[in-house]
Write a protein that holds these residues in place. Structure first.
Motif: not given
Length: 126
Positions: A25, A28, A79-81
């Motif tokens: 978080s 990006t 999901k930036n995961t």
């Protein structure tokens, strides 16, 4: 404020599986290399796996020899995961696993990532 938060660690028997997640978080990370390192008690932190941006939607995966064929790294940019699927776990995989993100490579020896998570414990019993 940029944060990397790992989850999914735990205790598993040898031969079992775990999936680690790292939720990013604060910005990006589409064009960042994202990956996993681990540190066992009394040992230095070591590279495990990374996905490096190759332009567009292309990412290149690299793995430490000790985990090739057993671990799989993947990422979901929506999901930036980033994930680490760990199969056929061995007692020697026991360590604290750290998520990392870097604009440059995470694979080169001595790389110092820009961002680190707080770590998640993985314990594999024999």
């Amino acid at each position: 404020q940029v944060q990397l938060v790992e989850s999914g660690g735990g205790l598993v028997q040898a031969g079992g599986s775990l999936r680690l997640s790292c939720a990013a978080s604060g910005r990006t990370f589409i064009n960042y290399a994202m990956g996993w390192f681990r540190q066992a008690p009394g040992k230095e932190r070591e590279f495990v796996a990374a996905l490096t941006w190759g332009g567009g939607s292309v990412y290149y995966a690299d793995y430490a020899d000790s985990v090739k064929g057993r671990f799989t790294i993947s990422r979901d940019n929506s999901k930036n995961t980033v994930y680490l699927q760990m199969n056929s776990l061995k007692p020697e995989d026991t360590a604290v696993y750290y998520c990392a993100a870097n604009t440059g490579s995470l694979v080169l020896p001595g790389t110092k990532a820009e961002y680190w998570g707080q770590g998640t414990q993985v314990t594999v019993s024999s």
